[in-house]
Design an enzyme around this catalytic site. Structure first.
Site, mmCIF file in Angstrom:
data_model
loop_
_atom_site.group_PDB
_atom_site.id
_atom_site.type_symbol
_atom_site.label_atom_id
_atom_site.label_comp_id
_atom_site.label_asym_id
_atom_site.label_seq_id
_atom_site.Cartn_x
_atom_site.Cartn_y
_atom_site.Cartn_z
ATOM 1 N N CYS A 1 0.824 -1.218 0.000
ATOM 2 C CA CYS A 1 0.000 0.000 0.000
ATOM 3 C C CYS A 1 0.852 1.260 0.000
ATOM 4 C CB CYS A 1 -0.886 0.040 1.242
ATOM 5 S SG CYS A 1 -2.086 -1.282 1.307
ATOM 6 N N CYS B 1 -3.150 -9.072 6.550
ATOM 7 C CA CYS B 1 -3.063 -7.920 5.653
ATOM 8 C C CYS B 1 -4.469 -7.402 5.425
ATOM 9 C CB CYS B 1 -2.420 -8.350 4.339
ATOM 10 S SG CYS B 1 -2.651 -7.165 3.016
ATOM 11 N N GLU C 1 -4.070 -15.092 -26.254
ATOM 12 C CA GLU C 1 -3.354 -15.041 -24.980
ATOM 13 C C GLU C 1 -2.095 -15.896 -25.091
ATOM 14 O OE1 GLU C 1 -3.487 -13.881 -21.643
ATOM 15 O OE2 GLU C 1 -1.849 -15.306 -21.334
ATOM 16 N N CYS D 1 -3.601 -1.175 -17.260
ATOM 17 C CA CYS D 1 -3.229 -1.075 -15.840
ATOM 18 C C CYS D 1 -2.095 -0.087 -15.655
ATOM 19 C CB CYS D 1 -2.869 -2.452 -15.286
ATOM 20 S SG CYS D 1 -1.620 -3.291 -16.255
#
Ligand code: SAH
Length: 450
Positions: free
Chosen positions: A81, A159, A333, A408
């Site tokens: 994070c 977590c 893929e 992304c």
């Protein structure tokens, strides 16, 4: 130039896409870990370079109203994070600005039609996948996470991004490993047996898959582990041994041995059944992935009677979820196991008008083009490095109306969108989707039309 170890009073003006607070010291940009936009800080320069500095917080003089109490004990050590000390409502604004900046600065778009970021309903325990490195330290066995930019294991029981059941399972596996004195893999020497505990959960069905990554094909007393785990956790529907004997930091090996169950679990995404096996890619945040796919579907427009090509299709999820009414769906893929899963997913959902091809997206697209395959809509969802200029050229040679780009990495998305302009394509609209709350990552889906 600010001298190393010198202290300065600064105001943080922004947070960059890696989560560092940004300010200026003597006119030079300075990055401060843990700094939040609006903070007044005293910092110490820990690295001084010609065109940038790195500063460390010595004292928070006036905290920013965007701050919140950090809720994780290993936040500063763990590499996961970057936003635990920032209110979620501000985190998503930072991410949205980051995507806009990428389009403007990298893609040179002056008036990008960027829609508000799609935020998550919960920024806690949203992940459905975790890989915990393990360590046997003088008979004490523990699991944790790698410290940021190192391969030192930070012990961590729980977590906040992972479901609670993962922590319970990890504790139990560690207890078994400790009791049986299982050795842990040492990256430096290449010796030792157990490398990672790898967990996945299919949230819609509550099925859990436990994978042990091991250098050996058999682990001492593995039958006892299977018995204990399946008795204690009825959610565990599959236990797999993944064999990785290599001296590498790549987590998974190619070979999987089934110890219990079918070797996979099944989730439901946008009403579509999806088979998840240890080696195949699956979106880690199911609820947000559904919102992302809904947006992609909207950008695809009416698919009735259309041919859809889904490049970088993983296990076929985007195409299977969005192109239900299409005339034909072709997925491409590179990972053979993912293609095998994609085919099974198609069958599982009774989808006959589908084909899945194993290969490199750039090469496969060329082959499809040479065969004169029609593509009305092309979906791309590449890894962080984005598309190649050659693939963008090939995509432009199909007579497709729309390209839906799922990304992304806003930087490579913006770069690629600028290349699309050379072929008379333009970005009509883009929407950031927060798939990874609390981390620096941000997903974006863009509609690109000729
Ligand atoms: N669209 C899928 C997967 C996206 S992740 C989903 O939403 O679930 C990106 C995928 O691209 C991964 O499955 C990865 O294996 C695949 N990939 C990486 N490089 C590739 C290449 N050169 N050609 C084709 N696929 C590739």
């Amino acid at each position: 130039m600010a001298e190393k170890n010198s202290c300065h009073k600064v105001n943080i003006d922004s947070i960059n896409s890696s989560g560092f607070g940004v300010c200026r010291v003597d006119g030079v940009v300075c990055f401060v870990a843990g700094g939040v936009t609006g903070d007044e800080l005293e910092i110490k320069i820990i690295k001084s370079k010609k065109n940038y500095n790195i500063g460390k917080i010595e004292k928070i003089i006036t905290p920013s109203p965007k701050r919140q109490e950090n809720d994780c004990s290993v936040f500063k050590k763990c590499g996961g994070c970057v936003y635990r000390h920032v209110k979620y409502s501000d985190e998503i604004k930072i991410k949205e600005t980051g995507v806009r900046d990428a389009f403007e600065r990298i893609g040179h778009f002056e008036n990008i039609n960027l829609k508000p970021i799609i935020s998550a309903d919960s920024s806690l325990r949203y992940r459905n996948k975790a890989q915990y490195p393990v360590k046997n330290e003088n008979g004490k066995f523990y699991a944790g996470f790698f410290a940021s930019r190192t391969h030192e294991i930070i012990p961590c029981d729980d977590c906040l991004l992972q479901p609670e059941i993962f922590s319970e399972i990890v504790k139990e596996v560690c207890a078994w490993a400790e009791k049986n004195n299982i050795s842990s893999f040492d990256e430096r020497t290449g010796k030792g047996t157990l490398r990672h505990i790898y967990l996945r959960i299919a949230e819609a069905t509550n099925e859990v898959m436990l994978t042990l990554v091991s250098t050996q094909k058999k682990i001492k007393n593995q039958d006892e582990l299977v018995k204990t785990m399946t008795e204690k956790f009825p959610e565990i529907k599959s236990i797999v041994l993944n064999i990785n004997p290599e001296k590498t930091n790549v987590i998974l090996g190619k070979k999987c041995i089934n110890l219990y169950g079918k070797g996979y679990i099944t989730d439901i995404l946008c009403g579509t059944k999806i088979k998840i096996s240890p080696l195949s890619f699956y979106q880690v945040n199911r609820l947000q992935a559904q919102k992302l796919y809904e947006k992609a579907k909207e950008y695809m427009g009416d698919v009735k009677g259309k041919n859809v090509i889904d490049l970088y299709c993983g296990t076929g999820t985007i195409g299977l979820c969005t192109a239900k009414d299409a005339e034909r769906l072709i997925g491409v893929e590179i990972i053979p196991e993912a293609i095998a899963d994609a085919k099974e997913n198609a069958e599982l959902n009774g989808r006959e008008n589908t084909e899945f091809i194993c290969g490199d997206a750039e090469k496969a697209a060329e082959v499809l083009k040479e065969k004169n395959i029609k593509a009305d809509i092309i979906i791309v969802d590449p890894p962080r490095k984005g598309l190649t200029p050659k693939l963008i050229e090939t995509i432009s040679e199909f007579n497709s109306e729309r390209v839906v780009y799922v990304s992304c990495d806003p930087a490579t998305l913006a770069r690629d969108c600028e290349i699309f302009k050379n072929y008379n394509f333009n970005v009509i609209e883009a929407t950031p989707v927060d798939l990874f709350p609390r981390t620096a990552h941000c997903e974006t889906v863009a509609l690109i039309k000729r």
